[in-house]
Design an enzyme around this catalytic site. Structure first.
Site, PDB file in Angstrom:
ATOM      1  N   ARG A   1       0.824  -1.214   0.000  1.00  0.00           N
ATOM      2  CA  ARG A   1       0.000   0.000   0.000  1.00  0.00           C
ATOM      3  C   ARG A   1       0.859   1.266   0.000  1.00  0.00           C
ATOM      4  O   ARG A   1       0.483   2.270  -0.612  1.00  0.00           O
ATOM      5  CB  ARG A   1      -0.930   0.000   1.211  1.00  0.00           C
ATOM      6  CG  ARG A   1      -2.042  -0.995   1.008  1.00  0.00           C
ATOM      7  CD  ARG A   1      -2.968  -1.028   2.180  1.00  0.00           C
ATOM      8  NE  ARG A   1      -4.165  -1.772   1.831  1.00  0.00           N
ATOM      9  CZ  ARG A   1      -4.981  -2.312   2.717  1.00  0.00           C
ATOM     10  NH1 ARG A   1      -4.748  -2.188   3.986  1.00  0.00           N
ATOM     11  NH2 ARG A   1      -6.046  -2.958   2.320  1.00  0.00           N
TER      12      ARG A   1
ATOM     13  N   GLY B   1     -12.413  -8.702  -3.175  1.00  0.00           N
ATOM     14  CA  GLY B   1     -12.480  -9.836  -2.262  1.00  0.00           C
ATOM     15  C   GLY B   1     -11.402 -10.874  -2.477  1.00  0.00           C
ATOM     16  O   GLY B   1     -10.295 -10.560  -2.906  1.00  0.00           O
TER      17      GLY B   1
END
Ligand code: AMP
Length: 417
Positions: free
Chosen positions: A36, A375
């Site tokens: 990230r 997901g």
């Protein structure tokens, strides 16, 4: 209205940038996966390279008060390494004005965890469990009122606002949405957000046809809104994984001990009826690999999916199903994949999901646009080594899921309106 950072001149400007630095830390507060942080670098580096400075803001974890465990000071070193400049740190995101004012072109300041303040999420904290409805209402009103000041303070640090935190774009929080109103002509998406928005548009707005959605995962209940939205948009709808068995049962199939939700049978039938009415081709599993227990080493047996043995549980897609799905995938120009088609965490039941990843890679090579998002299918393609063989892998689980449910994400709307 400003939207994309390529059109903005950052020279001499201070940019406040919302990123998603919610990285996993081990018990020694070391970062175990810095993806990230790395994904936000193109945006941050662009501002610095053009002679601007950055005030970086993020949340980390779910603290309910100031808690050193969730301090962003643990990641300053890694952010500095990635950015190539020493990053300064503001120990209180609400008391950083002097540090922000002192920033010179090319410098960077990281603010302490926004969620140390209840105002970031705008939800009251510390309410007694037996609080009355009135007390709850009053507490909510109080935090909403103080949220305005919180956001105004953050906005006062900068000349422009960039949102590059797709992972929280489905939340109408202070730093992800409300702050945008202070920058009517100086608000924009960072590169990561831009990539996600374009990926969503490539599938939901400007798809080349045929458009196919592959929806798997465990439960119909968690994907109901996704299925209802997509059934009106796609040419082919492949329904696999645990949720597929509710559809098989709804049509009178025998599914043994397979996962299913009886209460969702009416919804499943409604989705099938809508698909028929709209001429959408729904493809369910025709052949299943079943096990006798939810265990990797359980005995395995192949059944027709509508005739699974009483003692058996469907756990993966079998070859006949995968052949059907491959044909559909290879004939598609745009493919969205959300949710594994089997219990991919158990290697003996991961073959179906691996096959879908391979099919998507082949389709991509042949020119199709392929998006994996929302997901466990993201974890599956990454783990299986296919992340760079598809067109785009989304970074935002919940945000992507809401986008494919057809919802307008507050973090996107705040920049666009
Ligand atoms: P979701 O978060 O809804 O995308 O669901 C992902 C989960 O679905 C994964 O943990 C898979 O193991 C699970 N799953 C996929 N197929 C099956 C199945 N046939 N039976 C039980 N769970 C499944």
């Amino acid at each position: 209205m400003q939207q994309f950072i390529d059109k903005y001149d950052f020279k001499g400007k201070k940019a406040i940038v919302r990123v998603d630095f919610n990285v996993p830390l081990n018990e020694n507060f070391e970062i175990t996966d810095d993806t990230r942080i790395r994904r936000a670098m193109p945006t941050l580096k662009k501002v610095l390279a053009e002679g601007g400075s950055v005030i970086i803001m993020s949340h980390l974890g779910r603290p309910k008060k100031v808690d050193p465990k969730f301090s962003l000071k643990h990641i300053v070193g890694r952010v500095s390494e990635c950015l190539g400049v020493p990053v300064q740190f503001a120990e209180d995101c609400q008391k950083a004005k002097a540090q922000a004012d002192a920033l010179k072109p090319g410098e960077a300041l990281l603010l302490e965890n926004l969620r140390f303040y209840a105002e970031e999420e705008g939800k009251p904290r510390g309410l007694a469990e037996d609080a009355s409805e009135e007390e709850k209402k009053a507490a909510k009103a109080a935090v909403k009122a103080s949220q305005k000041e919180f956001v105004k303070t953050l906005a006062s640090y900068a000349d422009c606002y960039i949102n590059d935190a797709f992972g929280t774009a489905h939340r109408a929080h202070g730093s992800t949405a409300l702050i945008a109103e202070y920058f009517p002509n100086d608000k924009m998406f960072g590169y990561l957000m831009e990539g996600e928005i374009k990926a969503i548009d490539n599938v939901l707005k400007n798809a080349k046809r045929p458009l196919t959605a592959i929806i798997g995962g465990s439960k119909v209940s968690s994907k109901l809104a996704v299925l209802k939205n997509l059934v009106g948009k796609v040419d082919n709808l492949i329904i696999g994984g645990g949720m597929g068995y509710t559809f098989i049962k709804a049509q009178g199939g025998k599914i043994g001990l397979s996962l299913h939700e009886d209460e969702l049978i009416p919804d499943a039938l409604e989705i099938l009826a809508t698909a028929k009415e709209k001429g959408v081709n729904v493809s369910l599993s025709v052949q299943t690999v079943a096990g006798q227990a939810f265990d990797n080493d359980t005995p395995r047996k192949i059944f027709d999916t509508n005739n699974i043995g009483d003692e058996w549980e469907g756990m993966d897609a079998a070859p006949a199903t995968l052949e059907n799905w491959k044909k559909i995938i290879m004939n598609s120009k745009t493919i969205l994949w959300n949710g594994p088609v089997g219990v991919f965490e158990l290697p003996n039941f991961a073959k179906g999901t691996l096959q879908i990843a391979e099919d998507l890679a082949e389709a991509t090579k042949n020119g199709a646009y392929t998006l994996v998002g929302g997901g466990d299918s993201v974890a599956a393609v990454t783990q299986m080594g296919y992340a760079d063989k598809v067109s785009y892998v989304s970074t935002g689980g919940g945000a992507m899921l809401e986008a494919i449910e057809g919802k307008i994400l507050p973090g996107i709307a705040a920049i666009q309106e």
